[in-house]
Scaffold this motif. Structure first.
Motif, PDB file in Angstrom:
ATOM      1  N   THR A  30      22.352  82.704  76.865  1.00  0.00           N
ATOM      2  CA  THR A  30      21.475  82.464  75.724  1.00  0.00           C
ATOM      3  C   THR A  30      20.523  81.261  75.857  1.00  0.00           C
ATOM      4  O   THR A  30      19.334  81.421  75.625  1.00  0.00           O
ATOM      5  CB  THR A  30      22.320  82.387  74.440  1.00  0.00           C
ATOM      6  N   ASP A 193      26.020  89.196  69.012  1.00  0.00           N
ATOM      7  CA  ASP A 193      26.510  88.701  70.305  1.00  0.00           C
ATOM      8  C   ASP A 193      27.928  88.159  70.155  1.00  0.00           C
ATOM      9  O   ASP A 193      28.811  88.440  70.973  1.00  0.00           O
ATOM     10  CB  ASP A 193      25.581  87.601  70.831  1.00  0.00           C
ATOM     11  N   HIS A 197      31.182  89.715  72.114  1.00  0.00           N
ATOM     12  CA  HIS A 197      32.061  88.951  73.006  1.00  0.00           C
ATOM     13  C   HIS A 197      33.520  89.238  72.666  1.00  0.00           C
ATOM     14  O   HIS A 197      34.361  89.382  73.534  1.00  0.00           O
ATOM     15  CB  HIS A 197      31.812  87.448  72.845  1.00  0.00           C
ATOM     16  N   HIS A 240      19.644  89.075  75.981  1.00  0.00           N
ATOM     17  CA  HIS A 240      20.415  89.511  77.149  1.00  0.00           C
ATOM     18  C   HIS A 240      21.283  90.678  76.720  1.00  0.00           C
ATOM     19  O   HIS A 240      21.373  90.987  75.531  1.00  0.00           O
ATOM     20  CB  HIS A 240      21.276  88.368  77.694  1.00  0.00           C
ATOM     21  N   GLN A 242      25.293  92.766  77.541  1.00  0.00           N
ATOM     22  CA  GLN A 242      26.697  92.387  77.705  1.00  0.00           C
ATOM     23  C   GLN A 242      27.413  93.413  78.580  1.00  0.00           C
ATOM     24  O   GLN A 242      27.030  94.580  78.630  1.00  0.00           O
ATOM     25  CB  GLN A 242      27.411  92.288  76.348  1.00  0.00           C
ATOM     26  N   HIS A 355      28.273  88.068  79.577  1.00  0.00           N
ATOM     27  CA  HIS A 355      26.979  88.267  80.223  1.00  0.00           C
ATOM     28  C   HIS A 355      26.656  87.021  81.024  1.00  0.00           C
ATOM     29  O   HIS A 355      27.364  86.026  80.948  1.00  0.00           O
ATOM     30  CB  HIS A 355      25.897  88.541  79.175  1.00  0.00           C
TER      31      HIS A 355
END
Ligand code: ZN
Length: 398
Positions: A30, A193, A197, A240, A242, A355
């Protein structure tokens, strides 16, 4: 994502825009990617190398919050200061210009909500007495810590797992759209995000639905989705991707300093080839790379061939830009499929998502534009697209 039900706002934008897959920066983490979005540049220009890195000038570790435990391991007060203040004030290169600086120099008003790369021209005091002032866009809202305007939004940080961050963004965004209080609004929704995770990619549908509701709140503030698009052009993207994590490794290189977190690592030391060779038998390493007299070298299991990077989208170009960052390690490591590197505190996301690597799953992002022409092929193309959009607007008005 876009096939999912329960995301009517995203679906509406998709039906009115142009969509493609685009590439993020490397490491696909990030702080690096948001700096690339804000500056239109790769890390060789903007200077942000990773979530965790060795500051050679100050001879100390910088940790932007790989995990709360990692932040604590690095020194909590300093970690928070690095993440919130120093990233923008000191680490983000002065050679890079942010979109906020560029547009406000043209007399436009920019606004940012919660995005960690926010450097602008307006000094903002913190809502917390004793916390440092920072330079942000004219309208600046950062997790309840900096608020350029009193919007009545709820506190941002009380219950992250239940989406308090995105709910805060929605409340502030609604306030801004109601007033049409900006030329550019950067609206950052990190809760998806966070959930991905924990739960793994493709499982965080509930968080995606909440992100969708935050976008719908902006539509409602304009009087409806059609009215919103009559007023604003839109870029919608992720910073991004994952990848599912099945295994974790603690990366160690004797005699060298390793900074690692998520699916990327950096090794700081004198002899890059020897450092990369020390990782030859390490199964968590997808590929290691370094510069040899300015020439890019990629290495895996003893084999040296720059073509190893061709397995990854934009692999050679993105790796070279990451290595040419003066804050990066001498060797950069992209994790192997399914692997993650534990952070300073030993934290990982086994069973969930992560990621940071060069792999397409970490590095490819959705990119949607509405009212702006074709979407850019890289997150580094967003700044130029916005500058062109506002330039066109200025010449029409003249
Ligand atoms: Zn993440």
């Amino acid at each position: 994502m876009l096939e999912a039900t329960g995301t009517p706002a995203l679906r509406f934008l998709l039906e009115h825009g142009s969509y493609r897959r685009a590439l993020s920066a490397f490491p696909s983490l990030t702080p690096v990617c948001l700096a690339s979005i804000a500056t239109g540049a790769h890390p060789d220009v903007h200077g942000i190398p990773h979530l965790v890195w060795w500051n050679r000038g100050e001879e100390r570790l910088v940790e932007y919050g790989s995990s709360f435990a990692a932040l604590r391991a690095a020194g909590l007060a300093r970690g928070i200061r690095d993440t919130i203040v120093n990233l923008n004030e000191r680490h983000l290169s002065k050679r890079a210009q942010t979109i906020y600086e560029a547009l406000e120099d043209e007399g436009l008003t920019t606004a940012a909500i919660n995005i960690t790369t926010y450097r602008g021209r307006t000094r903002h005091l913190s809502t917390i007495p004793g916390a440092p002032a920072v330079n942000g866009p004219k309208r600046f809202f950062f997790y309840s810590l900096y608020e350029s305007d009193a919007t009545g939004a709820p506190l941002a940080v009380l219950n992250r797992a239940l989406g308090s961050i995105d709910a805060y963004a929605a409340a502030v965004g609604r306030w801004l759209v109601t007033r049409d209080g900006f030329d550019l609004l950067v609206f950052y929704l990190p809760d998806y995000d966070f959930a991905s995770h924990a739960l793994g990619p493709d499982a965080a549908h509930e968080a995606l639905a909440r992100a969708d509701a935050s976008i719908a709140a902006l539509f409602a503030a304009a009087g409806g989705p059609d009215e919103f698009l009559e007023r604003y052009a839109v870029v919608l993207c992720s910073d991004h991707g994952q990848t599912h994590v099945e295994r974790a490794a603690r990366l160690v290189v004797a005699g060298a300093r390793v900074t690692a977190s998520n699916r990327a690592a950096m090794v700081y030391g004198d002899d890059p080839r020897a450092l990369a060779a020390a990782l030859d038998g390490e199964p968590s390493v997808g590929v290691a790379a370094f510069l040899d007299g300015g020439r890019l070298v990629a290495r895996r299991a003893g084999e040296e061939d720059v073509a190893l990077l061709d397995e990854f989208p934009g692999g050679a170009e993105r790796m070279a830009a990451a290595l040419r960052n003066p804050n990066a390690g001498e060797v950069l490591v992209s994790a192997a499929d399914g692997w993650e590197f534990v952070d300073l505190a030993g934290r990982h996301h086994i069973g969930g998502g992560s990621h940071g690597s060069l792999a397409g799953s970490d590095s490819e992002v959705p990119m949607l534009t509405v009212g702006l022409g074709p979407p850019p092929a890289s997150i580094t193309g967003i700044k130029r697209l916005l500058l062109e959009h506002f330039e066109a607007g200025v010449s029409r008005a003249a």
